[in-house]
Design an enzyme around this catalytic site. Structure first.
Site, PDB file in Angstrom:
ATOM      1  N   TYR A 157      20.802  81.521 -71.391  1.00  0.00           N
ATOM      2  CA  TYR A 157      20.194  80.314 -71.183  1.00  0.00           C
ATOM      3  C   TYR A 157      19.162  79.949 -72.254  1.00  0.00           C
ATOM      4  CZ  TYR A 157      16.760  77.733 -68.385  1.00  0.00           C
ATOM      5  OH  TYR A 157      16.049  76.719 -67.770  1.00  0.00           O
TER       6      TYR A 157
HETATM    7  N1  LIG Z   1      12.931  75.317 -62.634  1.00  0.00           N
HETATM    8  C1  LIG Z   1      12.301  75.970 -63.671  1.00  0.00           C
HETATM    9  O1  LIG Z   1      11.679  76.933 -63.743  1.00  0.00           O
HETATM   10  C2  LIG Z   1      12.922  75.242 -65.126  1.00  0.00           C
HETATM   11  C3  LIG Z   1      12.043  75.931 -66.296  1.00  0.00           C
HETATM   12  C4  LIG Z   1      12.385  75.514 -67.465  1.00  0.00           C
HETATM   13  C5  LIG Z   1      13.430  74.421 -67.605  1.00  0.00           C
HETATM   14  N2  LIG Z   1      14.048  74.010 -66.340  1.00  0.00           N
HETATM   15  C6  LIG Z   1      15.235  73.016 -66.595  1.00  0.00           C
HETATM   16  O2  LIG Z   1      14.959  71.852 -65.873  1.00  0.00           O
HETATM   17  C7  LIG Z   1      16.354  71.348 -65.346  1.00  0.00           C
HETATM   18  C8  LIG Z   1      16.287  71.271 -63.787  1.00  0.00           C
HETATM   19  O3  LIG Z   1      16.135  72.593 -63.197  1.00  0.00           O
HETATM   20  P1  LIG Z   1      15.849  72.619 -61.782  1.00  0.00           P
HETATM   21  O4  LIG Z   1      14.747  73.725 -61.601  1.00  0.00           O
HETATM   22  O5  LIG Z   1      15.566  71.358 -61.095  1.00  0.00           O
HETATM   23  O6  LIG Z   1      17.064  72.999 -61.259  1.00  0.00           O
HETATM   24  P2  LIG Z   1      17.902  72.890 -59.819  1.00  0.00           P
HETATM   25  O7  LIG Z   1      18.988  73.889 -59.748  1.00  0.00           O
HETATM   26  O8  LIG Z   1      17.289  72.379 -58.670  1.00  0.00           O
HETATM   27  O9  LIG Z   1      18.735  71.358 -60.384  1.00  0.00           O
HETATM   28  C9  LIG Z   1      19.834  71.463 -61.202  1.00  0.00           C
HETATM   29  C10 LIG Z   1      20.896  70.439 -60.765  1.00  0.00           C
HETATM   30  O10 LIG Z   1      21.808  70.250 -61.699  1.00  0.00           O
HETATM   31  C11 LIG Z   1      23.154  70.281 -61.166  1.00  0.00           C
HETATM   32  N3  LIG Z   1      24.042  70.784 -61.914  1.00  0.00           N
HETATM   33  C12 LIG Z   1      24.343  72.202 -62.118  1.00  0.00           C
HETATM   34  N4  LIG Z   1      25.440  72.120 -63.240  1.00  0.00           N
HETATM   35  C13 LIG Z   1      25.926  71.072 -63.362  1.00  0.00           C
HETATM   36  C14 LIG Z   1      27.038  70.372 -63.844  1.00  0.00           C
HETATM   37  N5  LIG Z   1      27.910  71.218 -64.487  1.00  0.00           N
HETATM   38  N6  LIG Z   1      27.357  69.165 -63.594  1.00  0.00           N
HETATM   39  C15 LIG Z   1      26.599  68.231 -63.049  1.00  0.00           C
HETATM   40  N7  LIG Z   1      25.271  68.711 -62.533  1.00  0.00           N
HETATM   41  C16 LIG Z   1      25.074  69.932 -62.434  1.00  0.00           C
HETATM   42  C17 LIG Z   1      22.919  71.065 -59.730  1.00  0.00           C
HETATM   43  O11 LIG Z   1      23.836  70.607 -58.940  1.00  0.00           O
HETATM   44  C18 LIG Z   1      21.382  70.660 -59.393  1.00  0.00           C
HETATM   45  O12 LIG Z   1      21.241  69.778 -58.567  1.00  0.00           O
HETATM   46  C19 LIG Z   1      17.171  72.386 -65.810  1.00  0.00           C
HETATM   47  O13 LIG Z   1      17.829  71.807 -67.344  1.00  0.00           O
HETATM   48  C20 LIG Z   1      16.606  73.780 -66.211  1.00  0.00           C
HETATM   49  O14 LIG Z   1      17.127  74.481 -66.947  1.00  0.00           O
HETATM   50  C21 LIG Z   1      13.886  74.467 -65.518  1.00  0.00           C
END
Ligand SMILES: NC(=O)c1ccc[n+]([C@@H]2O[C@H](COP(=O)([O-])OP(=O)(O)OC[C@H]3O[C@@H](n4cnc5c(N)ncnc54)[C@H](O)[C@@H]3O)[C@@H](O)[C@H]2O)c1
Length: 250
Positions: A157
């Site tokens: 990641y």
């Molecule tokens: N939540 C955190 O703590 C956090 C922190 C830093 C960065 N992020 C980043 O923020 C972004 C959103 O994260 P989130 O917390 O909203 O996660 P989440 O899991 O709630 O949402 C991610 C979405 O991406 C979709 N997804 C996953 N793989 C996929 C694929 N191969 N093709 C199409 N869709 C796909 C999932 O179905 C989901 O709806 C991500 O890039 C994550 O790495 C999140």
């Protein structure tokens, strides 16, 4: 409470990958509330249907962003449905399992890289020519503080998010003389469905690193993304924006 920027996205259309959940969904909601049209691209069709209930008029495409041909097809569908695309927010990602690098299964590593790096590349690649034709574009890639610092037990990641920062900087510079900007955000931990993919130990570790001693809220991240995705953010490209409760030190 979000500030009221009514009409900020009037006549604007956005694609949000991973927009059926978490941060992406919060961004979709805010763009629509502020007058924009949105197409969410997500691999989970059931979640897209749920998002359509929350956001009336939402366009959705069920697609795996790691499938280059599928992404090209999604781009064509979104451009047709929305009458063009001005904004791309790449939120789709997975965490992969939490374990040491030497114990990481090769298949797990490849999956994280395919979705979190290649998926972002395919989506940027699919929409940049269209934005250049329209002479306007705002791309916001979602990286992570993990990509700057390298979290232990999350090397795939962290590596993938460092790559998103690199891609954003390269592409932003390539497009600097155009009207298309490319930036990324590096959130610290925000409680969303993505937490289900992590161990409790890892979640506790992430919280312990945040000086504000709390998780971020999706609305807080969406507020920053929406400003970067707006016309007003015009002199910043190839940049990295922190939203980390004080964790980021550079
Ligand atoms: N939540 C955190 O703590 C956090 C922190 C830093 C960065 N992020 C980043 O923020 C972004 C959103 O994260 P989130 O917390 O909203 O996660 P989440 O899991 O709630 O949402 C991610 C979405 O991406 C979709 N997804 C996953 N793989 C996929 C694929 N191969 N093709 C199409 N869709 C796909 C999932 O179905 C989901 O709806 C991500 O890039 C994550 O790495 C999140």
């Amino acid at each position: 409470m979000p500030m009221n920027f009514a009409g900020r996205f009037s006549d604007r259309a956005a694609v949000i990958t991973g927009g059926a959940s978490g941060i992406g969904l919060a961004v979709a909601q805010r763009i629509v509330e502020e007058g924009g049209r949105v197409s969410v691209w997500d691999r989970d069709p059931a979640q897209i249907e749920q998002a359509k209930v929350v956001i009336p008029g939402l366009h959705g495409v069920a697609v795996d962003v790691a499938d280059a041909a599928g992404v090209e097809n999604a781009a064509a569908r979104a451009i047709e449905a929305l009458g063009g695309v001005d904004i791309l927010v790449t939120s789709a990602a997975i965490t992969g399992p939490n374990m040491t690098t030497w114990n990481y299964r090769v298949e797990d590593w490849q999956k994280v890289i395919d979705i979190n790096i290649n998926g972002v590349f395919y989506c940027n690649k699919a929409l940049v020519p269209h934005m250049l034709e329209r002479n306007y574009g705002r791309i916001v890639n979602i990286a992570s503080i993990a990509g700057k610092e390298g979290n232990p037990n999350a090397s795939a990641y962290s590596t993938s998010k460092a790559a998103v920062i690199g891609l954003t900087k390269s592409l932003g510079k390539e497009l600097a003389k155009t009207k298309v900007t490319v930036n990324c955000v590096t959130p610290a931990a925000v409680r969303t469905a993505i937490f289900k993919q992590m161990s409790q130990e890892h979640i506790d570790f992430m919280l312990s690193k945040i000086p504000m001693a709390r998780f971020g809220e999706v609305e807080e991240v969406a507020a920053l993304i929406c400003w970067i995705a707006s016309e007003e953010c015009s002199f910043t490209t190839a940049a990295v924006f922190d939203v980390s409760g004080g964790r980021a030190t550079y």
